[in-house]
Write a protein that holds these residues in place. Structure first.
Motif, mmCIF file in Angstrom:
data_model
loop_
_atom_site.group_PDB
_atom_site.id
_atom_site.type_symbol
_atom_site.label_atom_id
_atom_site.label_comp_id
_atom_site.label_asym_id
_atom_site.label_seq_id
_atom_site.Cartn_x
_atom_site.Cartn_y
_atom_site.Cartn_z
ATOM 1 N N SER A 170 33.816 47.006 42.384
ATOM 2 C CA SER A 170 34.170 48.099 41.551
ATOM 3 C C SER A 170 35.086 47.330 40.532
ATOM 4 O O SER A 170 35.672 46.491 40.756
ATOM 5 N N TRP A 171 35.514 48.357 39.523
ATOM 6 C CA TRP A 171 36.493 47.510 38.684
ATOM 7 C C TRP A 171 37.858 47.680 39.463
ATOM 8 O O TRP A 171 38.670 46.686 39.248
ATOM 9 N N ASP A 172 37.893 48.373 40.425
ATOM 10 C CA ASP A 172 39.352 48.681 41.271
ATOM 11 C C ASP A 172 39.418 47.382 42.103
ATOM 12 O O ASP A 172 40.577 46.800 42.066
ATOM 13 N N SER A 173 38.371 47.141 42.680
ATOM 14 C CA SER A 173 38.321 45.936 43.483
ATOM 15 C C SER A 173 38.449 44.412 42.474
ATOM 16 O O SER A 173 39.485 43.861 43.010
ATOM 17 N N TYR A 174 37.884 44.755 41.664
ATOM 18 C CA TYR A 174 38.011 43.562 40.557
ATOM 19 C C TYR A 174 39.709 43.306 40.342
ATOM 20 O O TYR A 174 40.115 42.239 40.448
ATOM 21 N N PHE A 175 40.346 44.397 39.773
ATOM 22 C CA PHE A 175 41.612 44.030 39.292
ATOM 23 C C PHE A 175 42.532 43.951 40.641
ATOM 24 O O PHE A 175 43.575 43.236 40.522
ATOM 25 N N GLU A 176 42.201 44.486 41.680
ATOM 26 C CA GLU A 176 42.910 44.211 42.690
ATOM 27 C C GLU A 176 42.914 42.783 43.239
ATOM 28 O O GLU A 176 43.765 41.858 43.709
ATOM 29 N N ALA A 177 41.587 42.169 43.450
ATOM 30 C CA ALA A 177 41.544 40.587 43.446
ATOM 31 C C ALA A 177 42.283 39.690 42.444
ATOM 32 O O ALA A 177 42.693 38.900 42.503
ATOM 33 N N GLY A 178 42.170 40.278 41.209
ATOM 34 C CA GLY A 178 43.077 39.555 40.065
ATOM 35 C C GLY A 178 44.454 39.542 40.386
ATOM 36 O O GLY A 178 45.160 38.486 40.157
#
Length: 420
Positions: A170-178
């Motif tokens: 998800s975009w939330d998981s993507y930005f969290e990984a970022g």
């Protein structure tokens, strides 16, 4: 890939027009206008062999921007267009708004060309609001995510394409990984450009910048502001390299390892290989995952303007070029990814591999991603201009220090100016 226009190419494009009258020996000249790479060069000669009475004169422009500017100028003048004109998806909304200037290919084209030749969302995007088929779909750009395995490893992130899928769920998981990557890497950027992410997120929405009555909904569609807030918050947390896509600095960013992830339509693999160079072979990987599900970036349509003196023959040529068999040939020639259902099931496409990306079966991967695109988002007139001239500058301003609220107001105001 684009190339710098030569004087000869510009002259050919300027002189290009609809096909001339039938010659005394019964031969018909058909002209076709394209830009960039469609993989058609070898197909023209094949079509001429199959149709001895047809001569094809191609007018190929290196870059899509000048090509489409000339298309709309000639459309307004009422003369000078080719018998077949390619239109890139970013400019398709402006063509659909002038659909009376183009033939309905559902009526004019060969009877055996049915909607189920294409993925449904690709076919639907070529229809105007009255259901007129303005263009036959050519290629597409299904989205996956590319990433640097070596940079991931250094930051303690998983590197296997299957293992990284959870990061891109998800975009939330993507930005969290970022956030984790920026922290553990010592400040290396997570992605290249805020505009690249925002445009992908925008294209996933049910309603885009315009509703079907062509009313601008940038402020009234809360999902647009939600995406804006997520992207600009990531910028403020140091995730963006702040590079303008396709600029010299962006090109150099691949070589200098300026960012770790990249939104990857199928055609982007070739861009990465060219810009990153052989020294990074095997360090880039691609996985069949994309935040928020599926998405598409790129692809074109073949249209037949009413200016054509040989519309039936032009429609037949456009239909043949977009048949599954020809699209597989174009894929093998230039890597353009097909939009036809039968082509997506071709053993040749499914067996294709990419050595630069570690031998990944990229044909199969992007065929899977193409089927994840759920709908054809309606795009009103000026949609592409908003992405280029409103979204990108406003997000760049945030990357250069403006607040997200200041950037949002710049985006809203510029969109309103374009929509007037």
């Amino acid at each position: 890939m684009t190339s710098i226009l030569s004087a000869a190419t510009l002259l050919a494009a300027a002189c290009g027009g609809s096909g001339g009258p039938e010659s005394s020996d019964g031969r018909i000249e058909l002209t076709i206008g394209t830009f960039g790479e469609f993989g058609y060069e070898g197909l023209y000669a094949e079509y001429e062999r199959l149709h001895p009475n047809i001569t094809i004169t191609p007018h190929k422009t290196g870059q899509g921007g000048p090509y489409h500017e000339a298309l709309f100028t000639k459309l307004g003048a009422g003369s000078g267009l080719d018998d077949v004109m390619a239109v890139e998806e970013g400019h398709l909304s402006d063509v659909l708004a002038k659909s009376s200037r183009f033939h309905d290919l559902a009526d004019l084209g060969p009877a055996d060309v049915k909607p189920d030749r294409w993925l449904d969302w690709k076919y639907q995007a070529g229809l105007d609001k009255q259901g007129k088929l303005v263009g036959y779909g050519t290629d597409i750009g299904p989205l996956a995510m590319c990433y640097r395995k070596d940079l991931f490893q250094q930051a303690g992130l998983p590197t296997d394409p299957q293992e990284v899928k959870s990061l891109f769920e998800s975009w939330d998981s993507y930005f969290e990984a970022g956030d984790r990557f920026v922290r553990e890497s010592g400040g290396t950027a997570w992605f290249d450009s805020a505009a690249q992410l925002f445009n992908a997120m925008q294209n996933q929405l049910q309603t885009g910048f315009f509703d079907r009555s062509d009313t601008l909904v940038v402020e009234s569609n809360p999902a647009i502001k939600q995406n804006w807030d997520k992207v600009t918050a990531a910028v403020e947390r140091g995730q963006s390299a702040g590079l303008v896509a396709f600029s010299n600095e962006w090109n150099s960013g691949f070589k200098s390892s300026a960012f770790a992830t990249k939104t990857c339509p199928s055609w982007m693999l070739g861009v990465i290989e060219e810009q990153a160079g052989p020294e990074h072979a095997g360090q880039w990987a691609v996985t069949d995952a994309f935040p928020g599900g599926g998405g598409n970036w790129g692809g074109s349509y073949l249209t037949v303007p009413t200016q054509s003196e040989h519309p039936e023959e032009a429609a037949a040529l456009a239909a043949w070029l977009t048949a599954p068999e020809q699209q597989i040939k174009a894929f093998k020639a230039k890597g353009v990814f097909p939009s036809q259902v039968q082509a997506l099931e071709s053993p040749e496409l499914l067996a294709a591999t990419n050595d630069y990306f570690g031998g990944v079966k990229d044909g199969e991967l992007f065929a899977t991603q193409a089927r994840k695109v759920g709908h054809a988002q309606y795009k009103g007139p000026g949609d592409g201009k908003i992405q280029e001239n409103a979204v990108a500058p406003a997000l760049q301003a945030v990357e250069q220090g403006a607040s997200p609220d200041e950037g949002w107001r710049q985006f809203v105001d510029a969109s309103a100016q374009i929509a007037r």
